[in-house]
Scaffold this active site. Structure first.
Site, PDB file in Angstrom:
ATOM      1  N   LEU A 100       0.822  -1.216   0.000  1.00 16.50           N
ATOM      2  CA  LEU A 100       0.000   0.000   0.000  1.00 16.50           C
ATOM      3  C   LEU A 100       0.857   1.267   0.000  1.00 16.50           C
ATOM      4  O   LEU A 100       2.027   1.236   0.413  1.00 16.50           O
ATOM      5  CB  LEU A 100      -0.881   0.021   1.248  1.00 16.50           C
ATOM      6  CG  LEU A 100      -1.989  -1.042   1.353  1.00 16.50           C
ATOM      7  CD1 LEU A 100      -2.617  -0.975   2.738  1.00 16.50           C
ATOM      8  CD2 LEU A 100      -3.037  -0.839   0.260  1.00 16.50           C
ATOM      9  N   SER A 101       0.271   2.351  -0.420  1.00 17.21           N
ATOM     10  CA  SER A 101       0.914   3.658  -0.271  1.00 17.21           C
ATOM     11  C   SER A 101       1.178   3.875   1.227  1.00 17.21           C
ATOM     12  O   SER A 101       0.306   3.618   2.068  1.00 17.21           O
ATOM     13  CB  SER A 101      -0.032   4.743  -0.808  1.00 17.21           C
ATOM     14  OG  SER A 101       0.523   6.006  -0.584  1.00 17.21           O
ATOM     15  N   GLY A 102       2.393   4.278   1.548  1.00 22.64           N
ATOM     16  CA  GLY A 102       2.740   4.523   2.943  1.00 22.64           C
ATOM     17  C   GLY A 102       3.205   3.293   3.700  1.00 22.64           C
ATOM     18  O   GLY A 102       3.508   3.366   4.895  1.00 22.64           O
ATOM     19  N   LYS A 108       7.610   1.182   1.113  1.00 19.51           N
ATOM     20  CA  LYS A 108       8.308   0.638  -0.066  1.00 19.51           C
ATOM     21  C   LYS A 108       9.558   1.455  -0.411  1.00 19.51           C
ATOM     22  O   LYS A 108      10.646   0.901  -0.574  1.00 19.51           O
ATOM     23  CB  LYS A 108       7.372   0.621  -1.306  1.00 19.51           C
ATOM     24  CG  LYS A 108       6.108  -0.192  -1.138  1.00 19.51           C
ATOM     25  CD  LYS A 108       5.272  -0.204  -2.389  1.00 19.51           C
ATOM     26  CE  LYS A 108       4.735   1.150  -2.827  1.00 19.51           C
ATOM     27  NZ  LYS A 108       3.820   1.790  -1.852  1.00 19.51           N
ATOM     28  N   THR A 149      11.147   3.630   1.382  1.00 15.57           N
ATOM     29  CA  THR A 149      12.105   3.625   2.497  1.00 15.57           C
ATOM     30  C   THR A 149      12.956   2.360   2.443  1.00 15.57           C
ATOM     31  O   THR A 149      14.186   2.410   2.572  1.00 15.57           O
ATOM     32  CB  THR A 149      11.337   3.698   3.843  1.00 15.57           C
ATOM     33  OG1 THR A 149      10.524   4.873   3.821  1.00 15.57           O
ATOM     34  CG2 THR A 149      12.272   3.741   5.030  1.00 15.57           C
ATOM     35  N   ASP A 175       6.411   6.331  -8.157  1.00 15.60           N
ATOM     36  CA  ASP A 175       6.165   7.772  -8.111  1.00 15.60           C
ATOM     37  C   ASP A 175       7.094   8.509  -9.082  1.00 15.60           C
ATOM     38  O   ASP A 175       6.663   9.384  -9.837  1.00 15.60           O
ATOM     39  CB  ASP A 175       6.456   8.278  -6.682  1.00 15.60           C
ATOM     40  CG  ASP A 175       5.208   8.792  -5.987  1.00 15.60           C
ATOM     41  OD1 ASP A 175       4.226   9.093  -6.673  1.00 15.60           O
ATOM     42  OD2 ASP A 175       5.220   8.896  -4.749  1.00 15.60           O
ATOM     43  N   ARG A 223      -2.720   1.123 -14.578  1.00 13.11           N
ATOM     44  CA  ARG A 223      -1.830   0.494 -13.589  1.00 13.11           C
ATOM     45  C   ARG A 223      -1.191  -0.750 -14.202  1.00 13.11           C
ATOM     46  O   ARG A 223       0.003  -1.001 -14.008  1.00 13.11           O
ATOM     47  CB  ARG A 223      -2.614   0.121 -12.323  1.00 13.11           C
ATOM     48  CG  ARG A 223      -3.115   1.320 -11.519  1.00 13.11           C
ATOM     49  CD  ARG A 223      -3.688   0.814 -10.196  1.00 13.11           C
ATOM     50  NE  ARG A 223      -4.595   1.742  -9.564  1.00 13.11           N
ATOM     51  CZ  ARG A 223      -4.357   2.354  -8.390  1.00 13.11           C
ATOM     52  NH1 ARG A 223      -3.221   2.166  -7.765  1.00 13.11           N
ATOM     53  NH2 ARG A 223      -5.261   3.143  -7.858  1.00 13.11           N
ATOM     54  N   ILE A 254       3.253   0.235  -5.935  1.00 13.14           N
ATOM     55  CA  ILE A 254       2.110  -0.390  -5.258  1.00 13.14           C
ATOM     56  C   ILE A 254       1.807  -1.724  -5.931  1.00 13.14           C
ATOM     57  O   ILE A 254       1.589  -2.723  -5.289  1.00 13.14           O
ATOM     58  CB  ILE A 254       0.860   0.527  -5.302  1.00 13.14           C
ATOM     59  CG1 ILE A 254       1.120   1.816  -4.518  1.00 13.14           C
ATOM     60  CG2 ILE A 254      -0.348  -0.203  -4.709  1.00 13.14           C
ATOM     61  CD1 ILE A 254      -0.052   2.791  -4.527  1.00 13.14           C
ATOM     62  N   SER A 255       1.798  -1.717  -7.269  1.00 13.20           N
ATOM     63  CA  SER A 255       1.519  -2.923  -8.079  1.00 13.20           C
ATOM     64  C   SER A 255       0.406  -3.745  -7.422  1.00 13.20           C
ATOM     65  O   SER A 255       0.652  -4.847  -6.932  1.00 13.20           O
ATOM     66  CB  SER A 255       2.790  -3.739  -8.314  1.00 13.20           C
ATOM     67  OG  SER A 255       3.618  -3.830  -7.193  1.00 13.20           O
TER      68      SER A 255
HETATM   69  N1  LIG Z   1      -5.339   6.682  -6.855  1.00 12.39           N
HETATM   70  C1  LIG Z   1      -4.124   6.425  -6.360  1.00 12.39           C
HETATM   71  N2  LIG Z   1      -3.874   5.198  -5.829  1.00 12.39           N
HETATM   72  C2  LIG Z   1      -2.657   4.934  -5.332  1.00 12.39           C
HETATM   73  N3  LIG Z   1      -1.603   5.801  -5.337  1.00 12.39           N
HETATM   74  C3  LIG Z   1      -1.808   7.021  -5.870  1.00 12.39           C
HETATM   75  C4  LIG Z   1      -3.081   7.383  -6.403  1.00 12.39           C
HETATM   76  N4  LIG Z   1      -2.994   8.655  -6.866  1.00 12.39           N
HETATM   77  C5  LIG Z   1      -1.746   9.086  -6.640  1.00 12.39           C
HETATM   78  N5  LIG Z   1      -1.023   8.104  -6.050  1.00 12.39           N
HETATM   79  C6  LIG Z   1       0.421   8.237  -5.771  1.00 12.39           C
HETATM   80  O1  LIG Z   1       1.050   7.439  -6.760  1.00 12.39           O
HETATM   81  C7  LIG Z   1       1.977   6.538  -6.164  1.00 12.39           C
HETATM   82  C8  LIG Z   1       1.767   5.101  -6.692  1.00 12.39           C
HETATM   83  O2  LIG Z   1       2.267   4.957  -7.963  1.00 12.39           O
HETATM   84  P1  LIG Z   1       2.552   3.493  -8.521  1.00 12.39           P
HETATM   85  O3  LIG Z   1       3.065   3.676  -9.888  1.00 12.39           O
HETATM   86  O4  LIG Z   1       3.408   2.765  -7.550  1.00 12.39           O
HETATM   87  O5  LIG Z   1       1.089   2.844  -8.536  1.00 12.39           O
HETATM   88  S1  LIG Z   1       0.597   1.504  -9.245  1.00 12.39           S
HETATM   89  O6  LIG Z   1       1.618   0.475  -8.990  1.00 12.39           O
HETATM   90  O7  LIG Z   1       0.438   1.758 -10.681  1.00 12.39           O
HETATM   91  O8  LIG Z   1      -0.694   1.192  -8.609  1.00 12.39           O
HETATM   92  C9  LIG Z   1       1.723   6.532  -4.690  1.00 12.39           C
HETATM   93  O9  LIG Z   1       3.024   6.559  -4.125  1.00 12.39           O
HETATM   94  P2  LIG Z   1       3.441   5.686  -2.839  1.00 12.39           P
HETATM   95  O10 LIG Z   1       2.815   6.408  -1.676  1.00 12.39           O
HETATM   96  O11 LIG Z   1       4.943   5.788  -2.829  1.00 12.39           O
HETATM   97  O12 LIG Z   1       2.968   4.279  -2.984  1.00 12.39           O
HETATM   98  C10 LIG Z   1       0.905   7.788  -4.424  1.00 12.39           C
HETATM   99  O13 LIG Z   1       1.746   8.813  -3.956  1.00 12.39           O
HETATM  100  N1  LIG Z   2      10.172   0.973   9.063  1.00  7.30           N
HETATM  101  C1  LIG Z   2       9.687   2.189   9.261  1.00  7.30           C
HETATM  102  N2  LIG Z   2       9.583   2.693  10.505  1.00  7.30           N
HETATM  103  C2  LIG Z   2       9.083   3.928  10.700  1.00  7.30           C
HETATM  104  N3  LIG Z   2       8.632   4.750   9.726  1.00  7.30           N
HETATM  105  C3  LIG Z   2       8.696   4.287   8.471  1.00  7.30           C
HETATM  106  C4  LIG Z   2       9.225   2.996   8.165  1.00  7.30           C
HETATM  107  N4  LIG Z   2       9.149   2.803   6.832  1.00  7.30           N
HETATM  108  C5  LIG Z   2       8.624   3.933   6.334  1.00  7.30           C
HETATM  109  N5  LIG Z   2       8.362   4.832   7.300  1.00  7.30           N
HETATM  110  C6  LIG Z   2       7.783   6.168   7.113  1.00  7.30           C
HETATM  111  O1  LIG Z   2       6.483   5.983   6.556  1.00  7.30           O
HETATM  112  C7  LIG Z   2       6.236   6.961   5.562  1.00  7.30           C
HETATM  113  C8  LIG Z   2       5.907   6.260   4.224  1.00  7.30           C
HETATM  114  O2  LIG Z   2       7.046   5.540   3.803  1.00  7.30           O
HETATM  115  P1  LIG Z   2       7.381   5.376   2.265  1.00  7.30           P
HETATM  116  O3  LIG Z   2       8.656   4.626   2.187  1.00  7.30           O
HETATM  117  O4  LIG Z   2       7.308   6.690   1.565  1.00  7.30           O
HETATM  118  O5  LIG Z   2       6.173   4.445   1.801  1.00  7.30           O
HETATM  119  P2  LIG Z   2       5.672   4.078   0.331  1.00  7.30           P
HETATM  120  O6  LIG Z   2       6.830   4.218  -0.600  1.00  7.30           O
HETATM  121  O7  LIG Z   2       5.184   2.662   0.441  1.00  7.30           O
HETATM  122  O8  LIG Z   2       4.552   5.038   0.046  1.00  7.30           O
HETATM  123  C9  LIG Z   2       7.481   7.831   5.483  1.00  7.30           C
HETATM  124  O9  LIG Z   2       7.255   8.984   6.238  1.00  7.30           O
HETATM  125  C10 LIG Z   2       8.551   6.975   6.114  1.00  7.30           C
HETATM  126  O10 LIG Z   2       9.552   7.753   6.748  1.00  7.30           O
END
Ligand SMILES: Nc1ncnc2c1ncn2[C@@H]1O[C@H](COP(=O)(O)OS(=O)(=O)O)[C@@H](OP(=O)(O)O)[C@H]1O
Ligand SMILES: Nc1ncnc2c1ncn2[C@@H]1O[C@H](COP(=O)(O)OP(=O)(O)O)[C@@H](O)[C@H]1O
Length: 205
Positions: free
Chosen positions: A35-37, A40, A42, A64, A81, A107-108
């Site tokens: 999931l986003s957040g 990944k 990091t 991203d 996607r 996210i895939s």
């Molecule tokens: N609708 C929606 N759903 C999910 N994520 C969204 C969306 N819109 C924008 N974002 C931002 O785009 C990042 C995900 O891009 P990806 O290329 O990894 O997505 S995917 O694999 O094609 O689903 C994702 O980054 P990460 O937070 O790093 O995962 C988001 O910042």
């Molecule tokens: N193992 C961890 N422990 C604490 N915080 C983390 C950890 N991994 C990621 N974070 C924090 O969570 C947030 C989202 O991480 P990020 O790597 O951007 O996630 P994603 O790429 O999946 O969206 C960032 O603020 C990051 O600093």
């Protein structure tokens, strides 16, 4: 089937084996999904840094970032996607063929798309890493404020909120919370490094 016809594969005298010997490592794809957040990017950066400190060459393909260039024509509909993952899978395959440890961080969300990337890689050189973090944790982090917008209905089709995420049925590495606590980025990277070491990806070829 593609649209190109009358095309022929061109062999080159220096191949993957030679490039791997030059780099003292084995090319592969480390595919980080979640999931986003979920952490990944990091984890990708942490593994990248660990590999660099060991003199191993890796390169990150971050969803991203790629959406700023190669994939800037794509949105977040299911077919976009799917095309996003297909393109990144093809690029990752090229990096692995170049002898690099390619870290793809996207996210895939769809299993079939990840499995299609796996099928592109010969000899099981596709290492799927599932960031199995609860939605509540990802949402509480909300580093980019996107969950808040999605909950407010200002972003439609946000993964985990109103768009699906299909977890892997079997993957090489699963990163989970232990006793409700998330491992540090360094410890998470350690899990991936141990796997790469044990499977011989970091050895002289
Ligand atoms: N609708 C929606 N759903 C999910 N994520 C969204 C969306 N819109 C924008 N974002 C931002 O785009 C990042 C995900 O891009 P990806 O290329 O990894 O997505 S995917 O694999 O094609 O689903 C994702 O980054 P990460 O937070 O790093 O995962 C988001 O910042
Ligand atoms: N193992 C961890 N422990 C604490 N915080 C983390 C950890 N991994 C990621 N974070 C924090 O969570 C947030 C989202 O991480 P990020 O790597 O951007 O996630 P994603 O790429 O999946 O969206 C960032 O603020 C990051 O600093």
């Amino acid at each position: 089937m593609g649209n190109s016809t009358n095309i022929f594969w061109q062999e080159c005298p220096v191949g993957k084996i030679e490039r791997q010997r030059l780099l003292n490592q084995k090319g592969c794809v480390v595919w980080i999904t979640g999931l986003s957040g979920s952490g990944k990017s990091t984890l990708a950066c942490s593994v990248n840094r660990e590999l660099y400190s060991k003199g191993k060459l890796s390169y990150i393909l971050d969803g991203d970032n790629l959406r700023h260039g190669l994939n800037k024509d794509l949105g977040f509909k299911a077919e976009d996607r799917t095309e996003n993952i297909r393109r990144v899978g093809e690029v990752a395959k090229l990096f692995a063929d170049a002898g690099l440890i390619c870290i793809a961080s996207l996210i895939s969300p769809y299993r079939k798309d990840r499995d299609a990337c796996r099928a592109m890689l010969p000899d099981s050189n596709f290492i799927e890493v599932f960031m199995n973090m609860p939605l509540e944790l990802c949402e509480s982090r909300d580093a980019k404020g996107l969950y808040k917008l999605a909950r407010a209905g200002k972003i439609k089709g946000f993964t985990g909120i109103d768009d699906p995420y299909e977890p892997p049925l079997s993957c090489e590495i699963e990163i989970i919370q232990k006793n409700g606590v998330c491992a540090t980025p360094c410890d998470m990277a350690g899990e991936v490094m141990t796997y790469l070491e044990e499977k011989g990806y970091l050895q002289d070829q």
